[in-house]
Design an enzyme around this catalytic site. Structure first.
Site, PDB file in Angstrom:
ATOM      1  N   ARG A   1       0.292  -1.211   0.329  1.00  0.00           N
ATOM      2  CA  ARG A   1      -0.208   0.095   0.368  1.00  0.00           C
ATOM      3  C   ARG A   1       0.964   1.302   0.008  1.00  0.00           C
ATOM      4  O   ARG A   1       1.916   1.588   0.627  1.00  0.00           O
ATOM      5  CB  ARG A   1      -0.326  -0.081   1.174  1.00  0.00           C
ATOM      6  CG  ARG A   1      -2.204  -1.076   1.522  1.00  0.00           C
ATOM      7  CD  ARG A   1      -2.811  -0.923  -0.059  1.00  0.00           C
ATOM      8  NE  ARG A   1      -4.217  -1.661  -0.180  1.00  0.00           N
ATOM      9  CZ  ARG A   1      -4.297  -2.348  -0.985  1.00  0.00           C
ATOM     10  NH1 ARG A   1      -3.000  -2.976  -1.090  1.00  0.00           N
ATOM     11  NH2 ARG A   1      -5.636  -3.148  -0.744  1.00  0.00           N
TER      12      ARG A   1
ATOM     13  N   HIS B   1      -0.595   0.111  -9.466  1.00  0.00           N
ATOM     14  CA  HIS B   1      -1.500  -1.379  -8.814  1.00  0.00           C
ATOM     15  C   HIS B   1      -1.779  -2.738  -9.420  1.00  0.00           C
ATOM     16  O   HIS B   1      -3.396  -2.513  -9.600  1.00  0.00           O
ATOM     17  CB  HIS B   1      -2.658  -0.496  -7.970  1.00  0.00           C
ATOM     18  CG  HIS B   1      -3.378  -1.293  -6.980  1.00  0.00           C
ATOM     19  ND1 HIS B   1      -3.703  -0.524  -5.982  1.00  0.00           N
ATOM     20  CD2 HIS B   1      -3.230  -2.473  -6.422  1.00  0.00           C
ATOM     21  CE1 HIS B   1      -3.406  -1.637  -4.778  1.00  0.00           C
ATOM     22  NE2 HIS B   1      -3.568  -2.601  -5.336  1.00  0.00           N
TER      23      HIS B   1
ATOM     24  N   GLU C   1      -3.348   7.433  -4.790  1.00  0.00           N
ATOM     25  CA  GLU C   1      -3.160   6.950  -6.481  1.00  0.00           C
ATOM     26  C   GLU C   1      -4.901   6.779  -6.458  1.00  0.00           C
ATOM     27  O   GLU C   1      -4.961   6.913  -7.622  1.00  0.00           O
ATOM     28  CB  GLU C   1      -2.950   5.134  -6.155  1.00  0.00           C
ATOM     29  CG  GLU C   1      -3.557   4.548  -5.052  1.00  0.00           C
ATOM     30  CD  GLU C   1      -3.305   3.334  -5.471  1.00  0.00           C
ATOM     31  OE1 GLU C   1      -2.374   2.436  -4.954  1.00  0.00           O
ATOM     32  OE2 GLU C   1      -4.159   1.935  -5.014  1.00  0.00           O
TER      33      GLU C   1
HETATM   34  P1  NAD Z   1      -0.461 -11.529   5.392  1.00  0.00           P
HETATM   35  O1  NAD Z   1      -1.593 -10.664   6.233  1.00  0.00           O
HETATM   36  O2  NAD Z   1      -0.805 -12.564   5.031  1.00  0.00           O
HETATM   37  O3  NAD Z   1       0.895 -10.578   6.111  1.00  0.00           O
HETATM   38  C1  NAD Z   1       0.696  -9.631   6.343  1.00  0.00           C
HETATM   39  C2  NAD Z   1       1.885  -9.548   7.032  1.00  0.00           C
HETATM   40  O4  NAD Z   1       2.373  -8.261   8.250  1.00  0.00           O
HETATM   41  C3  NAD Z   1       1.188 -10.467   8.532  1.00  0.00           C
HETATM   42  O5  NAD Z   1       2.390 -11.658   8.735  1.00  0.00           O
HETATM   43  C4  NAD Z   1       1.538  -9.683   9.837  1.00  0.00           C
HETATM   44  O6  NAD Z   1       1.960 -10.475  11.065  1.00  0.00           O
HETATM   45  C5  NAD Z   1       2.564  -8.060   9.204  1.00  0.00           C
HETATM   46  N1  NAD Z   1       2.585  -7.202  10.011  1.00  0.00           N
HETATM   47  C6  NAD Z   1       0.983  -6.742  10.115  1.00  0.00           C
HETATM   48  N2  NAD Z   1       1.590  -5.504  11.341  1.00  0.00           N
HETATM   49  C7  NAD Z   1       3.135  -5.554  10.935  1.00  0.00           C
HETATM   50  C8  NAD Z   1       3.658  -3.786  11.922  1.00  0.00           C
HETATM   51  N3  NAD Z   1       2.576  -3.024  11.585  1.00  0.00           N
HETATM   52  N4  NAD Z   1       5.020  -4.405  11.454  1.00  0.00           N
HETATM   53  C9  NAD Z   1       4.932  -5.748  10.744  1.00  0.00           C
HETATM   54  N5  NAD Z   1       4.272  -6.586   9.933  1.00  0.00           N
HETATM   55  C10 NAD Z   1       3.648  -6.208  10.122  1.00  0.00           C
HETATM   56  O7  NAD Z   1      -1.098 -10.317   4.109  1.00  0.00           O
HETATM   57  P2  NAD Z   1      -0.882 -10.510   2.552  1.00  0.00           P
HETATM   58  O8  NAD Z   1      -2.129 -11.541   1.732  1.00  0.00           O
HETATM   59  O9  NAD Z   1       0.743 -10.888   2.353  1.00  0.00           O
HETATM   60  O10 NAD Z   1      -1.008  -8.964   1.753  1.00  0.00           O
HETATM   61  C11 NAD Z   1      -0.331  -8.206   2.454  1.00  0.00           C
HETATM   62  C12 NAD Z   1      -0.303  -6.540   1.666  1.00  0.00           C
HETATM   63  O11 NAD Z   1      -0.840  -7.143   0.122  1.00  0.00           O
HETATM   64  C13 NAD Z   1      -2.088  -6.668   1.980  1.00  0.00           C
HETATM   65  O12 NAD Z   1      -2.605  -6.002   2.911  1.00  0.00           O
HETATM   66  C14 NAD Z   1      -2.203  -5.476   0.917  1.00  0.00           C
HETATM   67  O13 NAD Z   1      -2.548  -4.039   1.659  1.00  0.00           O
HETATM   68  C15 NAD Z   1      -0.894  -5.972  -0.106  1.00  0.00           C
HETATM   69  N6  NAD Z   1      -2.132  -6.034  -1.450  1.00  0.00           N
HETATM   70  C16 NAD Z   1      -1.608  -5.553  -2.908  1.00  0.00           C
HETATM   71  C17 NAD Z   1      -2.076  -6.342  -4.377  1.00  0.00           C
HETATM   72  C18 NAD Z   1      -1.678  -5.497  -4.967  1.00  0.00           C
HETATM   73  O14 NAD Z   1      -1.896  -5.616  -6.013  1.00  0.00           O
HETATM   74  N7  NAD Z   1      -0.492  -4.167  -5.058  1.00  0.00           N
HETATM   75  C19 NAD Z   1      -2.652  -6.688  -3.775  1.00  0.00           C
HETATM   76  C20 NAD Z   1      -3.130  -7.866  -2.431  1.00  0.00           C
HETATM   77  C21 NAD Z   1      -2.537  -7.455  -1.581  1.00  0.00           C
END
Ligand code: NAD
Length: 333
Positions: free
Chosen positions: A236, A297, A265
Site C-alpha cells: 500500500r 496497482h 493513488e
Molecule cells: P498477510 O496478512 O498474510 O501478511 C501481512 C503480514 O504483515 C503478517 O505476517 C503480519 O504479521 C505483518 N504485519 C502486520 N502489521 C505489522 C507491523 N506493524 N510490523 C511488521 N509486520 C506487520 O497479508 P498478505 O496477503 O501477505 O497481503 C499483504 C498486503 O499486500 C495486503 O495487506 C495488501 O495491502 C497488499 N496487497 C497488494 C496487492 C496489489 O495488487 N498491489 C494485492 C493484494 C494485497
C-alpha cells in the site's frame, strides 16, 4: 441478492458474471463504473449489498448513507481493507467481508518483476532499443545472487516473495510481528526493523497499511538504509512517505525504486489520465527519476487471482444471505 458492484471494469464484469453463472445460487449483479463516494452512494438505494475495490471511499459518512438506503453488506474485492471504516460499518449494521486469501503468487511475482526491472533497467532498455539506441551506458545492474534481501511483512505474499528470492541465492532478512515458520525454513533470519534497513541491499514491503505501518518508510528509515539499496512496494502506498522518498532519490541515497502503489493513488490509478495534466507534484517528481518504475496497482492482475477474487466475492454474498459466518468477515479492531 441484488448487489451493486462499484468501480466495475470490463474484467470485473466478465469474471464476476462467469463465476455467478458457475454457481448454484445466483445473485443479481448490477455494475457501475463509478467509484463509491458520498455522491455515488445513493445509487445503492434499494440494494442489500454493494461491492467495492481498493480506491473506493468507505468512510463513515458514505457507510451511513449506504445503510440509510438499505445496504447491509459491503463485499470488498480486495485483501486490504485500510480504506474501510470498520467501526462505522459496525455502528451502521453493515457487515464487511473481504477476499482474505487469493493468489499470493500474483503479487509476489510482480514484486519480483519490479525488482528485476529496476535492477537491470529493463524499463529503460525497452524504450532505448525502440528508438534504435543500443548503447549499454547507464543500464548496468547488480547480480541479485549473494545479496541480502529484507522482507517487511512475512505473511502470505511476503513468504512467497521470500521463496522466489531464495531461488536467486540470497540471504533473507525478515521483519514481522511474529516469525513465519515457512520463511524460517527457507533460512530467513528475523531482525529488528533497524537492522533490516541497515543490512539489506533489497527491501520489499508486504505489510498491510495500518496506523502502526503508516509511513514506516519515512525520512529516518530511508537514512538508515544502505546507500544504493533497492526499495520495492507492492503493498500500500502510504507505507512510504513519498516526499521523503523523493528527497532520498534526489540525494542519490536510494539506488532504485519499484512502486505498484502510491499513497495518493485514488485520484490517479485505474483511469486513463493521458490527456490530463498531472497536478500531484510529488507524483510528477517521482516520475522524473530514471531509477524509478511506477505501475498502476496491477500486482494482483492475473487470470488466476481475478477468478479467485470473483469466486470468493460470490461465496461471501451467498454466505451472508444464508446467515453463515465465514473467515472473510472483518471485525472492528
Ligand atoms: P498477510 O496478512 O498474510 O501478511 C501481512 C503480514 O504483515 C503478517 O505476517 C503480519 O504479521 C505483518 N504485519 C502486520 N502489521 C505489522 C507491523 N506493524 N510490523 C511488521 N509486520 C506487520 O497479508 P498478505 O496477503 O501477505 O497481503 C499483504 C498486503 O499486500 C495486503 O495487506 C495488501 O495491502 C497488499 N496487497 C497488494 C496487492 C496489489 O495488487 N498491489 C494485492 C493484494 C494485497
Amino acid at each position: 441478492m441484488r448487489v451493486l458492484i462499484y468501480d466495475a471494469k470490463k474484467y470485473d464484469r466478465e469474471t464476476l458474471q462467469a463465476a455467478n453463472e458457475a454457481n448454484e445460487v445466483r445473485h443479481e449483479l448490477v455494475f457501475v463504473e463509478s467509484l463509491l463516494n458520498a455522491q455515488t452512494a445513493p445509487l445503492a438505494d434499494g440494494f442489500r449489498a454493494v461491492s467495492i475495490f481498493v480506491n473506493d471511499d468507505a468512510s463513515a459518512p458514505v457507510l451511513e448513507r449506504l445503510a440509510r438506503g438499505g445496504v447491509r453488506l459491503m463485499a470488498l474485492r480486495s485483501t486490504g481493507f485500510n480504506h474501510v471504516d470498520l467501526d462505522a460499518a459496525a455502528r451502521c449494521g453493515v457487515t464487511v467481508m473481504r477476499v482474505a486469501n487469493y493468489s499470493p503468487y500474483a503479487v509476489a511475482e510482480f514484486a519480483a518483476a519490479l525488482l528485476l526491472a529496476v535492477n537491470r533497467k529493463v524499463h529503460r532498455a525497452y524504450n532505448r532499443t525502440r528508438e534504435g539506441n543500443f548503447l549499454l551506458d547507464g543500464l548496468q545492474g547488480h547480480d541479485i545472487h549473494g545479496k541480502t534481501v529484507g522482507i517487511i511483512g512475512t505473511g502470505r505474499i511476503g513468504a512467497v516473495f521470500a521463496r522466489i528470492m531464495s531461488g536467486f541465492g540470497v540471504a533473507l532478512l525478515g521483519y514481522d510481528l511474529a516469525p513465519n515458520p515457512e520463511c524460517v525454513q527457507l533460512g530467513m533470519r528475523y531482525a529488528s526493523l533497524d537492522e533490516l534497513l541497515a543490512q539489506s541491499d533489497i527491501i520489499s514491503l508486504h505489510t498491510p497499511l495500518l496506523p502502526s505501518t503508516y509511513h514506516m518508510i519515512n525520512a529516518e528509515a530511508l537514512a538508515k538504509m544502505k546507500r544504493g539499496a533497492i526499495l520495492i512496494n507492492t503493498s500500500r502506498g502510504a507505507l512510504i512517505d513519498t516526499e521523503a522518498l523523493v528527497e532520498a532519490l534526489k540525494s542519490g541515497h536510494v539506488g532504485a525504486v519499484g512502486l505498484d502503489v502510491y499513497e495518493e493513488e485514488e485520484g490517479l490509478f485505474f483511469r486513463d489520465r493521458s490527456n490530463q495534466i498531472i497536478t500531484d507534484d510529488v507524483f510528477a517528481r517521482l516520475m522524473t527519476f530514471p531509477n524509478v518504475l511506477v505501475t498502476g496497482h496491477q500486482a494482483f492482475f492475473t487470470h488466476e487471482a481475478l477468478a479467485q477474487i470473483a469466486a470468493t466475492t460470490l461465496r461471501n454474498l451467498t454466505d451472508f444471505e444464508a446467515g453463515h459466518a465465514n473467515e472473510n468477515i472483518l471485525q472492528p479492531r
